[in-house]
Design a protein around this motif. Structure first.
Motif, PDB file in Angstrom:
ATOM      1  N   ALA A  50     -12.514  -3.043   3.805  1.00 24.63           N
ATOM      2  CA  ALA A  50     -11.564  -4.490   3.751  1.00 24.63           C
ATOM      3  C   ALA A  50     -12.679  -5.659   3.306  1.00 24.63           C
ATOM      4  O   ALA A  50     -12.550  -6.865   3.596  1.00 24.63           O
ATOM      5  CB  ALA A  50     -10.765  -4.806   5.164  1.00 24.63           C
ATOM      6  N   TYR A  78       1.013  -1.087   0.206  1.00 22.84           N
ATOM      7  CA  TYR A  78      -0.357   0.193  -0.408  1.00 22.84           C
ATOM      8  C   TYR A  78       0.995   1.504  -0.089  1.00 22.84           C
ATOM      9  O   TYR A  78       1.506   1.171   0.974  1.00 22.84           O
ATOM     10  CB  TYR A  78      -1.031   0.026   0.825  1.00 22.84           C
ATOM     11  N   PRO A 137      -3.119   1.388  -3.107  1.00 22.68           N
ATOM     12  CA  PRO A 137      -3.091  -0.366  -3.533  1.00 22.68           C
ATOM     13  C   PRO A 137      -1.348  -0.308  -4.319  1.00 22.68           C
ATOM     14  O   PRO A 137      -2.618   0.261  -5.329  1.00 22.68           O
ATOM     15  CB  PRO A 137      -3.887  -0.650  -3.173  1.00 22.68           C
ATOM     16  N   VAL A 193      -9.656  -6.073  -1.392  1.00 17.89           N
ATOM     17  CA  VAL A 193      -9.542  -5.829  -0.068  1.00 17.89           C
ATOM     18  C   VAL A 193      -8.966  -4.462   0.957  1.00 17.89           C
ATOM     19  O   VAL A 193      -9.667  -3.843   1.632  1.00 17.89           O
ATOM     20  CB  VAL A 193      -9.632  -7.224   0.139  1.00 17.89           C
ATOM     21  N   ALA A 194      -8.073  -4.238   0.070  1.00 13.76           N
ATOM     22  CA  ALA A 194      -6.507  -2.798   1.066  1.00 13.76           C
ATOM     23  C   ALA A 194      -6.717  -1.856   0.598  1.00 13.76           C
ATOM     24  O   ALA A 194      -7.811  -1.128   0.748  1.00 13.76           O
ATOM     25  CB  ALA A 194      -5.715  -3.288   0.270  1.00 13.76           C
ATOM     26  N   ALA A 195      -7.667  -1.791  -0.923  1.00 12.64           N
ATOM     27  CA  ALA A 195      -9.009  -0.681  -1.000  1.00 12.64           C
ATOM     28  C   ALA A 195      -9.705  -0.507  -0.649  1.00 12.64           C
ATOM     29  O   ALA A 195     -10.154   1.290  -0.531  1.00 12.64           O
ATOM     30  CB  ALA A 195      -8.770  -0.409  -2.220  1.00 12.64           C
ATOM     31  N   GLU A 210       2.875   0.396   3.664  1.00  7.26           N
ATOM     32  CA  GLU A 210       2.380  -0.347   4.086  1.00  7.26           C
ATOM     33  C   GLU A 210       1.299  -1.435   4.083  1.00  7.26           C
ATOM     34  O   GLU A 210       1.679  -1.778   2.652  1.00  7.26           O
ATOM     35  CB  GLU A 210       0.674   0.641   5.016  1.00  7.26           C
ATOM     36  N   PRO A 211       1.890  -2.788   4.563  1.00  7.58           N
ATOM     37  CA  PRO A 211       1.103  -3.644   4.329  1.00  7.58           C
ATOM     38  C   PRO A 211      -0.460  -3.548   3.507  1.00  7.58           C
ATOM     39  O   PRO A 211      -1.163  -2.441   4.256  1.00  7.58           O
ATOM     40  CB  PRO A 211       1.258  -4.560   5.326  1.00  7.58           C
ATOM     41  N   TRP A 212      -1.095  -4.364   2.747  1.00  9.78           N
ATOM     42  CA  TRP A 212      -2.467  -4.693   3.463  1.00  9.78           C
ATOM     43  C   TRP A 212      -2.950  -4.047   4.658  1.00  9.78           C
ATOM     44  O   TRP A 212      -2.337  -5.216   5.451  1.00  9.78           O
ATOM     45  CB  TRP A 212      -2.653  -5.583   2.652  1.00  9.78           C
ATOM     46  N   ARG A 213      -4.052  -3.492   4.770  1.00  8.81           N
ATOM     47  CA  ARG A 213      -4.963  -3.634   6.327  1.00  8.81           C
ATOM     48  C   ARG A 213      -5.851  -3.968   6.024  1.00  8.81           C
ATOM     49  O   ARG A 213      -7.269  -3.986   5.387  1.00  8.81           O
ATOM     50  CB  ARG A 213      -4.670  -2.085   7.105  1.00  8.81           C
ATOM     51  N   ALA A 214      -5.727  -5.519   6.879  1.00  8.91           N
ATOM     52  CA  ALA A 214      -8.004  -6.407   7.453  1.00  8.91           C
ATOM     53  C   ALA A 214      -7.241  -6.902   8.436  1.00  8.91           C
ATOM     54  O   ALA A 214      -6.772  -8.177   8.211  1.00  8.91           O
ATOM     55  CB  ALA A 214      -8.020  -6.157   5.611  1.00  8.91           C
TER      56      ALA A 214
END
Ligand code: HEM
Ligand code: SF4
Ligand code: FES
Lengths: 204, 252
Positions: free
Chosen positions: B176, B73, B78, B170-172, B104-108
Motif C-alpha cells: 500500500a 478493486y 484495481p 496504492v491499491a495494487a 472490494e474497496p481500496w484496502r490500505a
C-alpha cells in the motif's frame, strides 16, 4: 537495503569466482591456496567483519520492511490477482530472503565455523571438508534449494537496487536488467554445481 | 454486438470505518455488454432502492476517466481486468455470462473506508499540500518565451501530470505504497524551471507527509505502473529517490 544488497552482490562475485577454482579439478590445490589467502590476509579479514555487518544490516532492514509493509493493509483483499501486474518473486523478497537466511546459517556452520573457529584446518583442508560435507544427499539438496532462492532473490533484487538508488534511465535500465538476469542465473548455477559435482564425484 | 449477461456480484458492504464489513451476494440479470461497470452497479442500486434496501455506496464523478474517483478493486485488480482504464471506462463486455465478480474497496490503512466501496483519499490531498506547488507572485503572466523548456522535459512533465490521483497504485501495491502518486506529483514540477527552485524542499516535505500518512515503502514490484490507468512510469519513483537523496544530503 539497496546499498547493502549491492555490497552483498559484490561479495557473491568474489566468493563464487574463488570457489570456482575447485572446477580446475587439481585436487583442490588452487582452491586451498585461495582459501589460505582469504583466511590470513588482514585486509580480507577486515572485509569479513564489514561483510557480516552488511549482511546483518540487510537482514534487519529486510525483515523490518517486510513486517512494516504488511501492517499497511490491515484488512486483506479477498481476491488478489498478483500475477496480472507483477512477478511473484518481486512480491516474495521477504520469504526468499528468509529461506536464504536459513541456508546461510547451515552454510556458515559447515564452512565458516569449520575454518575459523575450530582446529579443523590442521587435520585436513577446506577442500577436503567440502568433499566430506557434500557426500550427504540431503545437504546437497538443501544447497541447491538455497541457490534457487538466491537466484530469484537476485532476479528481482539486482535491478531493484538500481531503481532504489535512483538509477533508472531509459538508456541504461535495459542493460542493468540484462546483466541482472545473467548474474542471477549464472552465479547461483555455478554455486549449485559445486555440491552436485562433489556428490557425483565429477571432481576429485 | 450487444449481448446480455447474468452475473453474480460479491460486493463489500461496510457501514463506516469503525465497524467490520462483509461481502453480500447479489444477482443481476440482463446486463448489456455495452454498459460500463458503474452503470451495471447503477442497475443494481435502482433495484435495491425499489426494494427498500440500502444502495451500494461508490465514488464516481466524471465517468470518463479523468477525475479518478471510481475506486473499485474488481476480481483482484484495481479498476478490473483491463490495463490503462478506470472503472468508469470498463465495459461489461470484458466479463463472461454467468461470471462471479468480487468487488472490494481500496484496502490500505491510509485509505479508511467511509462506506461500502467509498474510501477516504484525503491523505493524497495532504501530500500535495505539503509541497506539490510552486510559489509564484501573482500579477501578469510573463511572456512564455522567457522560459525556454526542452521539448523532452515538457513531454515528461506532462506525462507525470497525467496522474488523476485515483489511488490505484496504492491499491495494487502489496505494501500500500503511495510512491508512484507522490513521485508523479514531484516530477511534474521538478522537470520544469518553475519547479526547480523549490525541488529540494518539495521532495523532503512530500515524502515526509507520505510516510506520516501511513503508506508503505516501495519494493519495486512495478504493480503500480502496470495498474495505473494513466500509465505513469516508475522512472518517476527513481527520480523522486534521486531528488530525495540529494535533498537530504545537502539540506541544512
Ligand atoms: C547473499 C545474500 C543476499 C544478497 C546478495 C541480497 C541482495 C538483495 C538485493 C540486491 C536487494 C534489492 C534491494 C533494493 O531493492 O533496494 C534485496 C532485497 C531484499 N532482501 Fe536481500 N540479499 C541477500 C540476503 C538476504 C537475506 C539473508 C535476507 C533475510 C531476511 C534478505 C531480505 C531481503 C528483503 C526482505 C528484501 C526486499 C526489501 C524491499 O522490500 O525492497 N536478503 N536483497
Ligand atoms: S499514479 Fe496512476 S494509479 Fe497512482 S494515483 Fe496517479 S493515476 Fe492513479
Ligand atoms: S468516474 Fe471519473 S475517472 Fe471514473
Amino acid at each position: 537495503m539497496a546499498i547493502t544488497g549491492l555490497f552483498l552482490i559484490s561479495f557473491l562475485l568474489v566468493h563464487c569466482s574463488l570457489n570456482a577454482l575447485i572446477f580446475l579439478n587439481d585436487g583442490g590445490v588452487a582452491f586451498n591456496e585461495g582459501a589460505e589467502f582469504m583466511g590470513t590476509n588482514p585486509v580480507i579479514r577486515t572485509m569479513e567483519i564489514v561483510l557480516f555487518a552488511g549482511l546483518l544490516l540487510h537482514i534487519y532492514d529486510g525483515l523490518r520492511l517486510w513486517f512494516e509493509n504488511k501492517s499497511k493493509r490491515p484488512v486483506a483483499y479477498a481476491v488478489v490477482d498478483g500475477a496480472a501486474n507483477s512477478k511473484w518473486y518481486s512480491r516474495s523478497m521477504g520469504l526468499l530472503g528468509t529461506l536464504l537466511l536459513l541456508f546461510l546459517i547451515l552454510h556458515l556452520k559447515h564452512f565458516w565455523y569449520f575454518s575459523r573457529l575450530t582446529e579443523g584446518l590442521e587435520d585436513h583442508t577446506l577442500y577436503a571438508e567440502m568433499q566430506a560435507v557434500f557426500m550427504n544427499p540431503v545437504v546437497v539438496i538443501v544447497y541447491v534449494l538455497g541457490c534457487i532462492s538466491l537466484g530469484y532473490h537476485l532476479l528481482h533484487g539486482f535491478s531493484s537496487a538500481f531503481q532504489s538508488i535512483g538509477w533508472n534511465h531509459p538508456k541504461y535500465m535495459p542493460t542493468i536488467k540484462t546483466i541482472g538476469a545473467i548474474f542471477s542465473i549464472v552465479i547461483p548455477a555455478v554455486f549449485a554445481a559445486m555440491p552436485i559435482a562433489f556428490y557425483f564425484h565429477l571432481i576429485q | 454486438m450487444e449481448g446480455h449477461l447474468n452475473l453474480t456480484l460479491k460486493i463489500w458492504r461496510q457501514k463506516n470505518a469503525n465497524v467490520a464489513g462483509k461481502f453480500e451476494t447479489y444477482q443481476v440479470s440482463g446486463i448489456s455488454t455495452d454498459m460500463s461497470f458503474l452503470e451495471m452497479i447503477d442497475v443494481l442500486n435502482n433495484r435495491l432502492i425499489e426494494e427498500g434496501d440500502d444502495p451500494v455506496a461508490f465514488d464516481h464523478d466524471c465517468r470518463e476517466g479523468i477525475c479518478g474517483m471510481c475506486s473499485m478493486y474488481i476480481n483482484g485488480r484495481p479498476h478490473g481486468p483491463n490495463r490503462g482504464v478506470t472503472t468508469c471506462q470498463l465495459h461489461m463486455r470484458s466479463f463472461q455470462d454467468g461470471e462471479t465478480i468480487t468487488v472490494e474497496p481500496w484496502r490500505a490503512s491510509a485509505f479508511p473506508v467511509i462506506k461500502d466501496l467509498v474510501v477516504n483519499r484525503s491523505a493524497f490531498d495532504r501530500i500535495i499540500a505539503a509541497g506539490g506547488f510552486v510559489s509564484v507572485n501573482t500579477g501578469n503572466a510573463q511572456d512564455a518565451n522567457n522560459l525556454p523548456i526542452p521539448k523532452e522535459d515538457a513531454d515528461e512533465a506532462f506525462a507525470a501530470a497525467a496522474c488523476i490521483g485515483c489511488g490505484a497504485c496504492v491499491a495494487a501495491c502489496k505494501n500500500a505504497s503511495a510512491m508512484l502518486f507522490t513521485s508523479a506529483k514531484i516530477s511534474q514540477l521538478a522537470l520544469l524551471p518553475q519547479g526547480k527552485v523549490e525541488a529540494a524542499n518539495r521532495a523532503q516535505a512530500m515524502v515526509a507527509q507520505m510516510d506520516e500518512e501511513g503508506f508503505g515503502a516501495c519494493s519495486n514490484t512495478g504493480a503500480c505502473e502496470a495498474e495505473c490507468p494513466k500509465g505513469i512510469s516508475i522512472e518517476n519513483i527513481a527520480r523522486m529517490n534521486r531528488e530525495y537523496f540529494s535533498a537530504t544530503f545537502s539540506s541544512k
